[in-house]
Design a protein around this motif. Structure first.
Motif, short mmCIF file in Angstrom:
data_model
loop_
_atom_site.label_atom_id
_atom_site.label_comp_id
_atom_site.label_asym_id
_atom_site.label_seq_id
_atom_site.Cartn_x
_atom_site.Cartn_y
_atom_site.Cartn_z
N ASN A 1 -12.21 6.91 1.37
CA ASN A 1 -11.26 5.91 1.82
C ASN A 1 -10.89 5.05 0.63
O ASN A 1 -11.61 4.11 0.28
N ILE A 2 -9.81 5.38 -0.04
CA ILE A 2 -9.56 4.72 -1.31
C ILE A 2 -8.54 3.61 -1.20
O ILE A 2 -8.17 3.02 -2.18
N GLY A 3 -8.07 3.29 0.00
CA GLY A 3 -7.21 2.13 0.08
C GLY A 3 -5.74 2.44 -0.14
O GLY A 3 -4.94 1.54 -0.34
N LEU A 4 -5.36 3.71 -0.12
CA LEU A 4 -3.94 4.06 -0.14
C LEU A 4 -3.60 4.65 1.22
O LEU A 4 -4.46 4.85 2.06
N ALA A 5 -2.31 4.96 1.42
CA ALA A 5 -1.84 5.23 2.79
C ALA A 5 -2.01 6.66 3.25
O ALA A 5 -1.29 7.11 4.12
N TYR A 6 -2.92 7.43 2.68
CA TYR A 6 -2.96 8.86 3.00
C TYR A 6 -3.41 9.16 4.40
O TYR A 6 -3.07 10.19 4.96
N ASP A 7 -4.23 8.27 4.99
CA ASP A 7 -4.75 8.62 6.31
C ASP A 7 -3.67 8.54 7.38
O ASP A 7 -3.87 9.02 8.48
N GLN A 8 -2.52 7.96 7.04
CA GLN A 8 -1.49 7.88 8.06
C GLN A 8 -0.42 8.95 7.90
O GLN A 8 0.62 8.89 8.54
N LEU A 9 -0.67 9.91 7.03
CA LEU A 9 0.34 10.94 6.78
C LEU A 9 -0.19 12.30 7.17
O LEU A 9 -1.39 12.49 7.30
N ASP A 10 0.74 13.23 7.23
CA ASP A 10 0.40 14.58 7.63
C ASP A 10 0.58 15.46 6.40
O ASP A 10 1.70 15.76 6.02
N TRP A 11 -0.51 15.87 5.74
CA TRP A 11 -0.38 16.64 4.51
C TRP A 11 -1.55 17.59 4.38
O TRP A 11 -2.51 17.50 5.11
N LYS A 12 -1.45 18.51 3.42
CA LYS A 12 -2.41 19.61 3.36
C LYS A 12 -3.03 19.64 1.98
O LYS A 12 -2.40 19.31 0.98
N VAL A 13 -4.28 20.02 1.93
CA VAL A 13 -4.97 20.21 0.65
C VAL A 13 -4.94 21.70 0.33
O VAL A 13 -5.36 22.52 1.12
N THR B 1 6.02 16.20 -2.87
CA THR B 1 7.38 15.85 -2.44
C THR B 1 7.42 15.61 -0.94
O THR B 1 8.09 14.70 -0.45
N LYS B 2 6.64 16.41 -0.18
CA LYS B 2 6.63 16.19 1.26
C LYS B 2 5.99 14.86 1.60
O LYS B 2 6.44 14.13 2.51
N ILE B 3 4.89 14.54 0.89
CA ILE B 3 4.22 13.27 1.16
C ILE B 3 5.17 12.12 0.88
O ILE B 3 5.28 11.16 1.65
N ILE B 4 5.90 12.21 -0.24
CA ILE B 4 6.80 11.11 -0.58
C ILE B 4 7.90 10.98 0.46
O ILE B 4 8.29 9.87 0.84
N ASP B 5 8.40 12.11 0.96
CA ASP B 5 9.43 12.03 2.00
C ASP B 5 8.90 11.30 3.22
O ASP B 5 9.58 10.43 3.79
N GLN B 6 7.66 11.64 3.63
CA GLN B 6 7.10 10.95 4.80
C GLN B 6 6.94 9.46 4.52
O GLN B 6 7.21 8.62 5.37
N LEU B 7 6.48 9.13 3.33
CA LEU B 7 6.27 7.73 2.99
C LEU B 7 7.59 6.97 3.00
O LEU B 7 7.68 5.84 3.46
N LYS C 1 0.84 -1.20 0.00
CA LYS C 1 0.00 0.00 0.00
C LYS C 1 0.86 1.24 0.00
O LYS C 1 0.60 2.21 -0.71
N TRP C 2 1.92 1.23 0.81
CA TRP C 2 2.75 2.42 0.92
C TRP C 2 3.53 2.65 -0.37
O TRP C 2 3.66 3.79 -0.83
N ILE C 3 4.07 1.57 -0.94
CA ILE C 3 4.82 1.78 -2.19
C ILE C 3 3.88 2.23 -3.30
O ILE C 3 4.23 3.06 -4.14
N ARG C 4 2.67 1.70 -3.28
CA ARG C 4 1.69 2.17 -4.28
C ARG C 4 1.47 3.66 -4.12
O ARG C 4 1.38 4.39 -5.12
N THR C 5 1.35 4.11 -2.89
CA THR C 5 1.12 5.54 -2.68
C THR C 5 2.32 6.35 -3.14
O THR C 5 2.16 7.43 -3.74
N ILE C 6 3.53 5.84 -2.89
CA ILE C 6 4.72 6.57 -3.34
C ILE C 6 4.69 6.71 -4.85
O ILE C 6 4.87 7.80 -5.40
N LEU C 7 4.43 5.62 -5.55
CA LEU C 7 4.43 5.69 -7.02
C LEU C 7 3.29 6.54 -7.52
O LEU C 7 3.41 7.23 -8.54
N PHE C 8 2.17 6.51 -6.82
CA PHE C 8 1.03 7.34 -7.21
C PHE C 8 1.40 8.81 -7.14
O PHE C 8 1.16 9.59 -8.05
N GLU C 9 2.07 9.19 -6.03
CA GLU C 9 2.46 10.59 -5.92
C GLU C 9 3.55 10.93 -6.92
O GLU C 9 3.63 12.06 -7.41
N MET C 10 4.41 9.97 -7.23
CA MET C 10 5.45 10.28 -8.21
C MET C 10 4.86 10.47 -9.60
O MET C 10 5.34 11.28 -10.38
#
Lengths: 391, 187, 346
Positions: free
Chosen positions: A259-271, A294-300, A120-129
């Motif tokens: 709730n889409i099944g990626l790791a966003y709920d465990q991160l600290d980020w802003k809309v 970039t900040k989200i990817i760093d946290q991930l 899930k986390w790697i999916r989120t990283i690639l999604f943000e990339m």
């Protein structure tokens, strides 16, 4: 519903064709009709905008898409699930991993598989990339359409860092084909985390560069501020999504709100939102989203859990009968897949809700009364990709 | 941090000019210690004069350049040909008798590979064939310089695909925290 | 006043005329070529972190010859509904204006083509001829994109003539003459508030005029940020859309040749032309060194024009016109007023 006779079907088809045939001759009563045709340097691909002009002002505009229709939904009906994943990469070709994700999530929802955390986390990283790759090109391309030739090359130059990282893990720069039902195809190679962190530093420098060269430029602001204002209620009623919606002040982001099944709920980020709703607001929101990504990817990368990247799935995947719809916050907006399965090795029917198709539905409304150069500014700031519109 | 609207009028224009001048100087005079003042744009530019010089970072080990075939492992199960979305793999084989494992036993029926062609003019480089092969007969290689003048030359036959096996790199170790096992490439 | 060319005595008028025609052609084409190679191919590429053309010639210096060859061998297309005579005539009108403009340039104390008392005024008047060529190209192409480009060009080029002329008026007031040799002499021998160390290069004392002149030049050349007539991402190439082959080459060379000649004029008006501060004006060696000095100054001004070109996006039509009429013209009028007052006071 009664069946139509052959003659009625023919008449219907002819009527549709007559509607679609737009007269592009020089008309003197309503104004000149300018056809910014499928082949044009600025329409992001094969989009056709037919504008009736009065001098340099647009009286009415019409958008005709479909020149790049490749029949994805039909193709998906006759392919197996791994093959569909490969095909679907090519819908939005700039942020291509993001296309696979909603489809895989819908299939996993039907199979009721729990994906391991690391996957899930790697999916989120690639999604943000993929978001980084897509939108960094956007800002360079927007500047190019407005006349500045330098930012486009700088965008390509700095995007290479992201593409190299995607290639290091998936094997393909543009078409990763990496998501699988149940997880991912493979794990990260050694040294990837450190390299990606270095790439994120370069992307942040790129954002600062774009601030200097593009967003902070007075001429750019003169061209974009107050141009193409889309109020929030109009944006919502036309079904805009992504940065177009957030640029009009609507605080809606599927990563946080669904709730889409990626790791966003465990991160600290802003809309990021912007109240203005003009072209500058949309561009500004997108550049902030790059920074936030970039900040989200760093946290991930910091908190990447260990473990397997693939759940236990059978070798030949057969998704049980059912229907599922999953929508995610793709770089272009909200992309969703409505998957209908009849228990086969391939889907029975896939309906693709692509973001750009809805985004350009607002174009006839927003182009009324603007000047011809503003057409380019507005189309650029709405940011669509033809593969996404036409599928 | 996002910058607010420039307070000083025309400041944005001058900042833009300074930025392009800075990039120009970086390209023209890259930092090279004592030789910094000599113009060296071929070093300072990010582009590389391919094919006279190759890029500094060759494609990564996992890059999908070309598919290599280990003929000995292939059992003509046809899984790759069936799962290719483009149907670009052409396989022909026949069954022969092989000597029994133990003397006095029954003769075994094995499949022999006659023809294994991959048409790279159709190939999508998706990797499904490499993934589904149960016998470790197909591998990815990052080699990409195989363009031809004639389209027909892009059909690589069994021997050519076997030659690509030499360019297949070993599988890299995984990142920390991974529980996956590193596979071995049969040489 | 017998014009003497390079201190060689040619008796017949026809011989001198041939020499002058050749000289103008060499100056314009060499200037255009240098500008294209140095700025369009190399400076723009380095600003974008890439190398530019590298194949033709060492570091791509022969690329322009390759381009010329390529354009010459293309098919000669005239659109079906275009007005063929006007369509074919338009590039030549633009080029004629450029070549005539180059005639008034001085290169040294005795190295000039003509030496008329209305030097700079003649130059500015001749530069307006290109507007006719561009509008003809826009209309005769019978394409909507060309039409839009031509109309935009007409508005823009005429609007920016005025700031250019008014900026030059300040220079003329300070120099006291319209003659370009006289302007060079005034800068060489003038004094800034009584100090005559390096003469009086008008870039220092007429800084506002210089800025206005450079902005107006950028607009006259239809370069970004004023390239609405050729807005490549909207109207493909504006008035040049339907042109291909040799005719497009003429437009292309004409654009850069005009840039070169305008840079030379700006160098003469504001940077001191062919003169160097501590060398006497009548020195014979300046007939050889003068062109080189002028070339260096031309390249400096050209670098400025193209640096701005490659950095900024383009203005919209109405913003362009508002900028000219509401900002530049009042500014240049104020500049003239201040120059008059200071000239009388000091």
């Amino acid at each position: 519903m009664t069946m139509l006779t052959d003659a009625q079907q023919l008449a219907y088809a002819n009527a549709q064709a007559a509607d679609g045939r737009v007269n592009v001759e020089l008309e003197t009563d309503d104004g000149m009709v300018l056809n910014m045709g499928p082949q044009h340097p600025a329409t992001h691909g094969t989009l056709r905008v037919v504008a009736k002009l009065d001098g340099e002002q647009v009286v009415a505009a019409d958008v005709i898409c479909g020149y790049m229709h490749r029949g994805y939904e039909k193709l998906c009906e006759v392919r197996s699930y791994p093959q569909v994943t490969t095909l679907v990469n090519r819908i939005d070709w700039l942020g291509s991993f993001a296309n696979e994700v909603p489809f895989i999530l819908a299939a996993e929802q039907l199979m009721e598989i729990e994906v391991p955390d690391r996957a899930k986390w790697i999916r989120t990283i690639l999604f943000e990339m993929s978001r980084l790759a897509n939108i960094s090109l956007f800002i360079g391309d927007l500047a190019l359409q407005l006349g500045a030739q330098t930012p486009a090359f700088l965008a390509f130059r700095d995007r290479e860092f992201v593409l190299n990282q995607i290639e290091a893990v998936t094997g393909g720069r543009f078409h990763p084909n990496f998501d699988r039902i149940g997880g991912l195809k493979d794990d990260l190679p050694k040294g990837w985390v450190a390299d990606t962190k270095a790439a994120m530093v370069r992307i942040r420098e790129f954002c600062d560069l774009m601030d200097d060269l593009v967003l902070g430029n007075e001429i750019f602001q003169m061209r974009m501020r107050g141009v193409g204002v889309i109020p929030a209620h109009v944006a919502l009623s036309y079904g805009l999504s992504g940065a177009n919606l957030r640029g009009s002040g609507v605080d809606w982001d599927l990563r946080r709100d669904a709730n889409i099944g990626l790791a966003y709920d465990q991160l600290d980020w802003k809309v990021w939102t912007h109240p203005d709703g003009d072209s500058y607001a949309r561009s500004w929101v997108r550049v902030q989203e790059i920074r936030e990504a970039t900040k989200i990817i760093d946290q991930l990368l910091d908190g990447l859990p260990g473990g397997a990247v693939m759940a236990k799935v059978p070798r030949i995947i057969k998704v049980p009968e059912g229907e599922a719809y999953v929508a995610t916050e793709n770089p272009l907006g909200e992309m969703g897949y409505y998957l209908v399965s009849k228990g086969d090795t391939g889907p029975f029917r896939v309906k693709i809700r692509s973001a750009s198709f809805n985004n350009i539905s607002v174009v006839p409304w927003v182009l009324k009364g603007v000047y011809v150069p503003d057409i380019i500014a507005i189309l650029g700031s709405l940011y669509f990709i033809l593969g996404d519109i036409d599928r | 941090m996002p910058r607010p609207r420039p307070q000083v009028p025309l400041k944005g224009l001058f900042v833009g000019l300074k930025t392009t001048a800075r990039i120009f100087m970086q390209t023209m005079f890259p930092k090279r210690g004592i030789k910094t003042l000599l113009p060296a744009p071929t070093i300072g530019a990010v582009t590389v004069q391919y094919p006279y010089k190759s890029p500094p970072e060759v494609p990564t080990a996992r890059a999908r350049g070309v598919i290599a075939l280990k003929e000995d492992n292939c059992t003509v199960c046809m899984l790759c040909a069936r799962s290719c979305p483009d149907w670009c793999i052409y396989i022909e084989g026949h069954k022969t008798k092989a000597p029994p494992r133990r003397p006095g036993g029954k003769e075994r029926t094995v499949s022999a590979l006659d023809r294994f062609d991959i048409d790279y003019s159709l190939c999508m480089y998706c990797g499904i064939c490499v993934e589904v092969c149960p016998f470790d007969a197909l591998f990815w290689s990052p080699e990409f310089e195989y363009s031809e003048l004639r389209l027909a030359d892009l059909l690589h036959d069994k021997d050519r695909l076997g030659e690509w096996m030499e360019t297949v790199p070993d599988f890299e170790p995984y990142e920390a925290g991974s529980t996956a096992k590193v596979r071995k490439v049969p040489r | 006043m017998t014009p003497a060319v390079l201190a060689i005595d040619w008796s017949a008028y026809w011989q001198q005329s041939i020499f002058r025609v050749l000289g103008v052609a060499i100056f314009v084409i060499l200037g255009a070529g240098t500008f294209v190679i140095a700025f369009l191919f190399k400076m723009m590429s380095y600003m974008q972190s890439r190398l530019g053309p590298m194949e033709a010639g060492p570091h791509g210096t022969m690329q322009l010859l390759a381009e010329v060859g390529k354009w010459l061998q293309k098919e000669d297309l005239v659109p079906d509904r275009a007005d063929a005579k006007l369509f074919k005539l338009a590039p030549y009108i633009v080029l004629v204006s450029t070549f005539l403009l180059a005639v008034v340039m001085p290169f040294g104390p005795d190295a000039y083509f003509i030496n008329v008392d209305t030097g700079i005024y003649l130059a500015l008047a001749l530069s307006s001829i290109s507007v006719i060529g561009i509008v003809i190209a826009g209309w005769a192409s019978s394409s909507k994109y060309s039409l839009i480009g031509g109309l935009r060009a007409a508005g823009q080029l005429i609007a920016y003539e005025l700031p250019m002329v008014l900026a030059v008026v300040g220079v003329v007031i300070q120099a006291g003459t319209l003659n370009l040799q006289g302007i060079v002499a005034a800068q060489h021998q003038g004094e800034i508030f009584g100090w005559g160390g390096i003469g009086n290069p008008f870039i220092l004392t007429q800084l506002v005029g210089f800025v206005v002149f450079m902005i107006a030049t950028q607009a006259e050349l239809a370069q970004p940020p004023f390239d609405m007539p050729v807005a490549e991402s909207e109207i493909v190439t504006g008035y040049m859309t339907e042109y291909s082959g040799m005719r497009f080459l003429l437009f292309f060379i004409g654009e850069f040749a005009t840039a070169a000649v305008f840079s030379a004029i700006a160098a003469t008006l504001f940077l001191g032309g062919w003169a160097v501060p501590f060398v006497d004006l009548d020195e014979n060696v300046m007939n050889v060194v003068g062109p080189i000095v002028l070339l260096v100054k031309m390249m400096l001004v050209g670098a400025l024009i193209f640096w701005v070109r490659f950095t900024f996006p383009r203005f919209r039509e109405d913003q362009l016109q508002a900028f000219a009429w509401k900002a530049l013209i009042p500014l240049s009028l104020v500049n003239i007023l201040a120059t008059m007052v200071l000239k009388v006071a000091f």
